[in-house]
Design a protein around this motif. Sequence first.
Motif, PDB file in Angstrom:
ATOM      1  N   LEU A   1       5.107  -1.368   3.056  1.00 25.97           N
ATOM      2  CA  LEU A   1       4.905  -1.760   1.596  1.00 25.97           C
ATOM      3  C   LEU A   1       5.509  -0.466   0.765  1.00 25.97           C
ATOM      4  CD1 LEU A   1       3.672  -3.690  -0.453  1.00 25.97           C
ATOM      5  CD2 LEU A   1       1.670  -2.447  -0.387  1.00 25.97           C
ATOM      6  N   LEU A   2       4.904   0.642   0.763  1.00 32.74           N
ATOM      7  CA  LEU A   2       5.185   1.479  -0.139  1.00 32.74           C
ATOM      8  C   LEU A   2       6.552   2.289  -0.110  1.00 32.74           C
ATOM      9  CD1 LEU A   2       1.677   3.523  -0.288  1.00 32.74           C
ATOM     10  CD2 LEU A   2       2.402   1.504  -1.609  1.00 32.74           C
ATOM     11  N   ASN A   3       7.249   1.776   0.976  1.00 27.30           N
ATOM     12  CA  ASN A   3       8.570   2.398   1.096  1.00 27.30           C
ATOM     13  C   ASN A   3       9.639   1.490   0.435  1.00 27.30           C
ATOM     14  OD1 ASN A   3      10.401   4.307   2.528  1.00 27.30           O
ATOM     15  ND2 ASN A   3      11.174   2.795   3.867  1.00 27.30           N
ATOM     16  N   ARG A   4       9.184   0.310  -0.121  1.00 23.60           N
ATOM     17  CA  ARG A   4       9.912  -0.646  -0.967  1.00 23.60           C
ATOM     18  C   ARG A   4      10.246  -0.202  -2.418  1.00 23.60           C
ATOM     19  NH1 ARG A   4       7.970  -6.516  -0.289  1.00 23.60           N
ATOM     20  NH2 ARG A   4       8.746  -7.194   1.706  1.00 23.60           N
ATOM     21  N   PRO A   5      11.000  -0.281  -2.962  1.00 15.71           N
ATOM     22  CA  PRO A   5      11.357  -0.153  -4.192  1.00 15.71           C
ATOM     23  C   PRO A   5      10.374  -0.457  -5.356  1.00 15.71           C
ATOM     24  CG  PRO A   5      13.051  -1.517  -3.633  1.00 15.71           C
ATOM     25  CD  PRO A   5      12.156  -1.288  -2.709  1.00 15.71           C
ATOM     26  N   LEU A   6       8.930  -0.357  -5.128  1.00 13.25           N
ATOM     27  CA  LEU A   6       8.063  -0.734  -6.271  1.00 13.25           C
ATOM     28  C   LEU A   6       7.944   0.160  -7.343  1.00 13.25           C
ATOM     29  CD1 LEU A   6       5.122  -2.052  -3.822  1.00 13.25           C
ATOM     30  CD2 LEU A   6       7.007  -3.483  -5.045  1.00 13.25           C
ATOM     31  N   ARG A   7       7.593  -0.468  -8.614  1.00  9.60           N
ATOM     32  CA  ARG A   7       7.362   0.509  -9.756  1.00  9.60           C
ATOM     33  C   ARG A   7       6.240   1.024  -9.616  1.00  9.60           C
ATOM     34  NH1 ARG A   7       9.905  -0.452 -14.739  1.00  9.60           N
ATOM     35  NH2 ARG A   7      11.029  -2.307 -13.956  1.00  9.60           N
TER      36      ARG A   7
ATOM     37  N   ASN B   1       4.575   6.039  -6.212  1.00  8.62           N
ATOM     38  CA  ASN B   1       3.957   7.154  -6.304  1.00  8.62           C
ATOM     39  C   ASN B   1       2.342   7.236  -6.510  1.00  8.62           C
ATOM     40  OD1 ASN B   1       6.202   8.580  -5.441  1.00  8.62           O
ATOM     41  ND2 ASN B   1       6.988   9.276  -7.365  1.00  8.62           N
ATOM     42  N   VAL B   2       2.034   6.315  -7.319  1.00  9.01           N
ATOM     43  CA  VAL B   2       0.759   6.261  -7.834  1.00  9.01           C
ATOM     44  C   VAL B   2      -0.112   5.763  -6.536  1.00  9.01           C
ATOM     45  CG1 VAL B   2      -0.821   4.864  -9.246  1.00  9.01           C
ATOM     46  CG2 VAL B   2       1.164   5.943 -10.286  1.00  9.01           C
ATOM     47  N   TYR B   3       0.668   4.675  -6.046  1.00  5.21           N
ATOM     48  CA  TYR B   3      -0.189   3.676  -4.752  1.00  5.21           C
ATOM     49  C   TYR B   3      -0.260   5.011  -3.654  1.00  5.21           C
ATOM     50  CZ  TYR B   3       1.696  -0.082  -7.273  1.00  5.21           C
ATOM     51  OH  TYR B   3       2.080  -0.934  -8.288  1.00  5.21           O
ATOM     52  N   ARG B   4       0.784   5.692  -3.447  1.00  5.52           N
ATOM     53  CA  ARG B   4       0.498   6.693  -2.290  1.00  5.52           C
ATOM     54  C   ARG B   4      -0.371   7.396  -2.858  1.00  5.52           C
ATOM     55  NH1 ARG B   4       7.168   8.311  -1.503  1.00  5.52           N
ATOM     56  NH2 ARG B   4       7.799   6.277  -0.709  1.00  5.52           N
ATOM     57  N   ALA B   5      -0.716   8.014  -3.970  1.00  6.73           N
ATOM     58  CA  ALA B   5      -1.666   8.970  -4.144  1.00  6.73           C
ATOM     59  C   ALA B   5      -2.968   8.483  -3.855  1.00  6.73           C
ATOM     60  CB  ALA B   5      -1.527   9.569  -5.936  1.00  6.73           C
ATOM     61  N   VAL B   6      -3.159   7.171  -4.606  1.00  6.46           N
ATOM     62  CA  VAL B   6      -4.442   6.628  -4.316  1.00  6.46           C
ATOM     63  C   VAL B   6      -4.793   6.528  -2.823  1.00  6.46           C
ATOM     64  CG1 VAL B   6      -5.643   4.280  -4.852  1.00  6.46           C
ATOM     65  CG2 VAL B   6      -4.207   5.549  -6.535  1.00  6.46           C
TER      66      VAL B   6
ATOM     67  N   GLY C   1       5.747 -10.412  -4.189  1.00  6.80           N
ATOM     68  CA  GLY C   1       4.822 -10.482  -2.764  1.00  6.80           C
ATOM     69  C   GLY C   1       4.351  -8.881  -2.830  1.00  6.80           C
ATOM     70  N   GLY C   2       5.126  -8.053  -2.894  1.00 11.41           N
ATOM     71  CA  GLY C   2       4.905  -6.474  -3.043  1.00 11.41           C
ATOM     72  C   GLY C   2       3.967  -6.304  -3.960  1.00 11.41           C
TER      73      GLY C   2
ATOM     74  N   ILE D   1      -3.741  -5.202  -4.022  1.00 16.35           N
ATOM     75  CA  ILE D   1      -4.758  -5.215  -2.893  1.00 16.35           C
ATOM     76  C   ILE D   1      -5.164  -4.111  -2.563  1.00 16.35           C
ATOM     77  CG2 ILE D   1      -5.484  -6.211  -0.641  1.00 16.35           C
ATOM     78  CD1 ILE D   1      -3.680  -8.713  -1.142  1.00 16.35           C
ATOM     79  N   VAL D   2      -4.299  -3.324  -2.131  1.00 15.23           N
ATOM     80  CA  VAL D   2      -4.318  -1.715  -1.416  1.00 15.23           C
ATOM     81  C   VAL D   2      -4.905  -1.085  -2.636  1.00 15.23           C
ATOM     82  CG1 VAL D   2      -3.219   0.322  -1.131  1.00 15.23           C
ATOM     83  CG2 VAL D   2      -2.510  -1.847  -0.158  1.00 15.23           C
TER      84      VAL D   2
END
Lengths: 304, 288
Positions: free
Chosen positions: A100-106, A109-114, B27-28, B34-35
């Motif tokens: 999921l976090l490897n996708r180009p989401l806006r 980096n915040v999600y990774r940190a969390v 979806g992402g 959720i995460v």
Amino acid sequence: MAITSFPFPRRSPVRISFGIGLAVLTLFGLVPAVGVLVVSFTDLRGLPYLPVDWVGVDNYVTFFSPAKWPDSLNALQNTVIFAFASTVVQIVVALAIALLLNRPLRGRNVYRAVVFMPTVLGVTVTGLVWSLMFNVSGGPAKSLFALFGAQSAFFGDPHLALSLVILVQIWMVVGISVIIFLAGLQAVPEELYEAAAIDGATPWKRFRWVTVPMLAPSITANVLLGIVNALQSYQLTFVLTGPNNRSTQVLSLLVYVQGFGGASGTTLSQSQGYAAAVSMVQFVLVAVVSLIALVILRRREAKL
Amino acid sequence: MTTTTRTAVAQTAPTKSRKRLRRMPVGGYVCAAIVLVVFLFPLLYLVNTALKSNAAFVADPVGIVRDPQWGNFITAWNKGDFGAYILNSVLYTAAGSAIGTLITLVLAFPVSRGYVKGARLWSVLFVLVLFLPNALITQFQLLLRLHLYDNRLGYILMVSVGVGIGPLLFSGFVKSIPRELDEAAAMDGVGYWRYLFTFIFPLARPALATIFILQAVWIWNEIVLATVLLADPSKFPVTVGLYAFKGTYSNQWPLLAAATFIVAAPLIVGYVFIQRYLVNGVLGSVKG
């Protein structure tokens, strides 16, 4: 291995600095580690002035004796279940989050940190936060259970306690696995996916035949790290359920209880020789399991 | 595969990828949300509880706080003596990680360069360090016999050798520093000590910082070793202090939550500042 040509004029400084570093590491790291083996053959107790006798393999015999075996087996089972379940679930969850976090989401980096944050919060804070979440007299978990008309004593429930500790453990350490997978995913060449897409591979097939094989080294690293950590980890269980809770007592906690007593404040007349023997049993378990895992995973890697 | 199917796929590919681009983020983002909830909700609930009065918590544990009791934090701070515990933790963590990082530097650099005899053997030792048995009993006995039991220095030395994967990471990093630099520096008359600390130290700062931080996180969070090796409450690190606080106020969750938040807050604030560095550092060291 021979010494490579040493460019500096005098060799003594490297010997001195290396020697000091090695001395500290040996005295406080290796001596206690090797000492466990030695102590496991004695009837050492807490205080230094009590006589210490060589008892041979008595401590190991005791571990398997009918009187102690129920406790030993219980701790062995808990350790294996904890290690197996937490490693498997952690890897599956970590892989999903990493994809999921490897996708180009806006803001990824915040999600990774969390996701990595609980590692920094540590066992005591994590333990207290989740004790609050699973509070028996009322809290989010109790409300959630009530939605389905169910009730539970959570950490007080012998059938549920270990699963809950595993859940919290995964919450705490999954970030490390996510990072390892992300590093692996970044090394997968984009062309492979394009080629697979051209060949008409479905997303599942691309995942199964491109992502998973390319991630084989990361999977190996995660499985080994997970197994070794989980077989040895006890600090979170210590905080969540205390060292004496039978349904969650892993081998390390048995060591603690036998060596220092279960209550806070160390009781210095415990059977530390026996506790050392339990440490060695745990060590053998870690060594054997990680060797087997390594061999299997390497063979799989070679096949792919 | 024939050329015709290839071109056919190539023609449909753009629309497909556009569709994927449009569809995937929704979806992402749902999954990402959720995460976020899974990882942040427990902390938000902690803060929510910390701000309640005991009566409000008992009446409705999950309800959102109406009348925030900021005083809970002051009460918890004073009753738990957290100032002293945090100072202890700062001392143990700073000194332990500094010694540990220094040990890593002086051991791993000459080994990875082959400046000491038996370099390969020492590299094996760096791996073995990761698999050592649980030595709780002997760590306690060693400090007892060295008269370092319940002693700050003894505890610091014991945690400082928990270098973990440090030497392995550092050996890997040293390979990116050209050997010619050693030779050039030596030619100019720079001694080994000075080379290690004024050349390698700044050059290897990213690797050393990662090693320092990883060890600091471990030492700051250590609890069982501290319970075993320290007896005097005035020497307890904050983890043991918080655990003891839990024993005393186990039925007052708002106060306990406030105490937990006091311990967690500096970690969260510190993490916000170093997270990019830490996550990337770990990411980099895993790759390298």
